[in-house]
Enzyme design. Structure first.
Site: not given
Ligand code: ATP
Ligand code: MG
Length: 568
Positions: A44, A270, A280
């Protein structure tokens, strides 16, 4: 050294036992249920990527590479208020830098808004979606709990015509934000709360970074993700474990819509790293509150921060290989990340000398107008890294920490009346110190011990230690920035703790009067060096100038935290 050579990592990946996702893909290919693997990385664009995303990128792109498939880069942009072009561009740059290329053009969920809208209409026509006017509070009460079933919304049994009309009014912006939502009609008694008539469209009169003001309604993540996967022909939709409970919904939409393909979702644990936050939202707070120097502050666990700090992309890929892929949640020691960086740089970074806290030494028996060119290898075991030339002169600098007037035997550096070897040069002996009015040592007078280039002295009095130095007349003035972990607490945000409370006040030290060997004048951005006895460094992409180079310490030569923890 190239940061973008993914081949070395691939070899290591192949040598490890297969993880469960590799096994699933191999089986799908063998059984012919999948012809070509297509994965996607779906960030995102609401912030910069962090170390956790590196795991997901390496996994998604890595599986496509390993099995002769393709990996799409798709921006999951259904949340207009939080998303921006800046983040889109930063994410593209980060994925590239990590060493991966996506399949074709970048994609946006917003490219599919029209199709998603049509599918919502399809659900309504099938009697499988309805417009609901419950307020958020009411909706919560109707939803039930983990132990109690929910209750049907009073709007659940509206006619198809009425729903179509209301949904159209939502779409054109005739209805106020928050006045109603479109929900899928599934089962208010489902044990999985995600299936209790989830929201699929909300009214949001927000400007979207891609579609501008065209849409007044936006799909939910759940309504967008699986369908976008289907549109792109994704075969393996790999995501983190928090989406496991959403999988039945992912499947329900695909089963109830005329989608062109049938992707499957697989979840993995994760990446969590101690002394680090991987969210983020929380990283954005550090940026917004000026606790750090932007998203790419070298102390940030963002990919841009780690790049600026001097972590090579290949080291991050190696790290992602090392941690493996499982379904068990765990916390990885940040020491392992640091070790991987150090290990990679040790093998690849050319050596150099840089005096961080200079102390002037006058070599009284070395003529003022003489200069010898000492030669030193670029790297102890890498002939391909060539040779450096070190001008040796009457005045040199050594580090203040490398001289004492008196010291016990453990101190193997220069002591008044004693000898030390200058790295790649002579042995010297300290005769006298010159102090300022406050009693600070400002200069050391010393002598070169004759005939000690690459040899022990003929009088048999050996030097105990070796220290680094630079010529006081032929060197590069520079600034050096030393970084430490951003947080002092191993779990800065655990259990809802306020991570701002555990910011390490000593995470940045700026040394502005450093003296580097002259060969570093030709250092280029993204070149890495080992400053002997000090650590691994690279030029800072923001502050470095030709007049005043600024070097960031990526990592020290050894893990200073391990020692502290052991003695606690
Ligand atoms: P954040 O909470 O930091 O915003 P998010 O999951 O909302 O993380 P996205 O941009 O939606 O962020 O993530 C893109 C991809 O990266 C998704 O498939 C998510 O599952 C993966 N991802 C995010 N954080 C991790 C992590 N700590 N370890 C492994 N994969 C991750
Ligand atoms: Mg997300």
């Amino acid at each position: 050294m190239s940061d973008n050579d993914a081949s070395a990592t691939k070899e290591k990946t192949a040598a490890r036992p297969a993880h469960f996702i590799q096994n699933i893909i191999r089986k799908d290919l063998e059984q012919g249920t999948v012809k070509q693997v297509i994965t996607r990385f779906p960030p995102e664009p609401n912030g910069y990527l962090h170390i956790g995303h590196a795991k997901s990128i390496c996994l998604n792109f890595g599986m496509a590479e390993e099995f002769g498939g393709l990996c799409n880069l798709r921006f999951d942009d259904t949340n207009p208020e939080k998303e921006s072009e800046e983040y889109v561009n930063a994410i593209k740059a980060d994925v590239h830098w990590l060493g991966f290329s996506w399949n074709g053009q970048i994609r946006f969920t917003s490219d599919y808004f029209e199709q998603l809208y049509q599918w919502a209409v399809h659900l309504i026509e099938q009697g499988k979606a309805y417009v609901c006017h419950l307020s958020p509070d009411e909706a919560r009460q109707y939803r039930g709990t983990l132990t109690e079933p929910g209750t049907n919304s009073p709007y659940r049994d509206r006619t198809v015509e009425e729903n179509l009309e209301l949904f159209e009014q939502m779409r054109v912006g005739e209805l106020a934000e928050g006045s109603c939502v479109l929900r899928a009609k599934i089962d208010m008694a489902a044990p999985n709360i995600n299936l209790r008539d989830p929201i699929i469209y909300r009214i949001k009169k927000a400007h979207h970074h891609n579609t501008g003001d065209a849409w007044k309604i936006y799909p939910s993540y759940d309504f967008a993700h699986g369908q976008s996967d289907a549109i792109e022909g994704i075969t393996h939709s790999i995501c983190t474990l928090e989406f496991e409970d959403h999988r039945p919904l992912y499947d329900w939409f695909l089963d109830n819509l005329p989608v062109p393909a049938r992707p499957r979702q697989y979840e993995f644990a994760r990446l969590n790293v101690n002394y680090t936050i991987t969210s983020k939202r929380k990283l954005k707070q550090l940026v917004d509150e000026d606790r750090v120097d932007g998203w790419d502050d070298p102390r940030m666990p963002t990919l841009s921060g780690m790049r600026r700090r001097g972590f090579p992309a290949e080291a991050l890929r190696n790290f992602c290989t090392q941690i493996g892929v499982t379904r068990a949640d765990s916390v990885v020691d940040v020491g392992m990340l640091e070790y991987t960086v150090r290990d990679h740089l040790d093998k690849n970074a050319p050596r150099a000398m840089c005096v961080l806290r200079p102390l002037r030494v006058t070599l009284t028996n070395y003529p003022n107008d003489k200069m010898e060119e000492m030669r030193a290898p670029g790297h102890p075991n890498r002939e391909d890294l060539g040779e450096r030339v070190l001008p040796f002169t009457h005045n040199i600098y050594i580090d203040q920490d490398d001289f004492r007037e008196e010291a016990n035997k453990k101190y193997k550096r220069l002591v008044l009346g004693k000898r030390v070897r200058l790295r790649n040069a002579y042995i010297i002996e300290a005769d006298e110190v010159i102090k300022d009015e406050q009693g600070n040592i400002v200069e050391v007078l010393a002598r070169v011990v004759e005939d000690t280039l690459g040899k022990d002295p003929t009088d048999g009095v050996k030097a105990k230690g070796v220290i680094h130095w630079v010529s006081a007349t032929h060197h590069l003035n520079c600034e050096v920035r030393l970084y430490d972990r951003l947080f002092t607490d191993p779990a800065p945000d655990a259990g809802g703790k306020d991570f701002m409370q555990s910011l390490n006040p000593n995470s940045l030290e700026v040394l502005s009067n450093c003296k580097a060997e002259i060969s570093l004048a030709s250092a280029k951005l993204h070149d890495h060096f080992q400053f002997e006895r000090e650590g691994y460094f690279c030029l800072d992409s923001r502050y470095s100038t030709l007049e005043k180079p600024v070097f960031n310490r990526a990592i020290g030569l050894r893990d200073s935290w391990a020692k502290i923890e052991q003695t606690q």
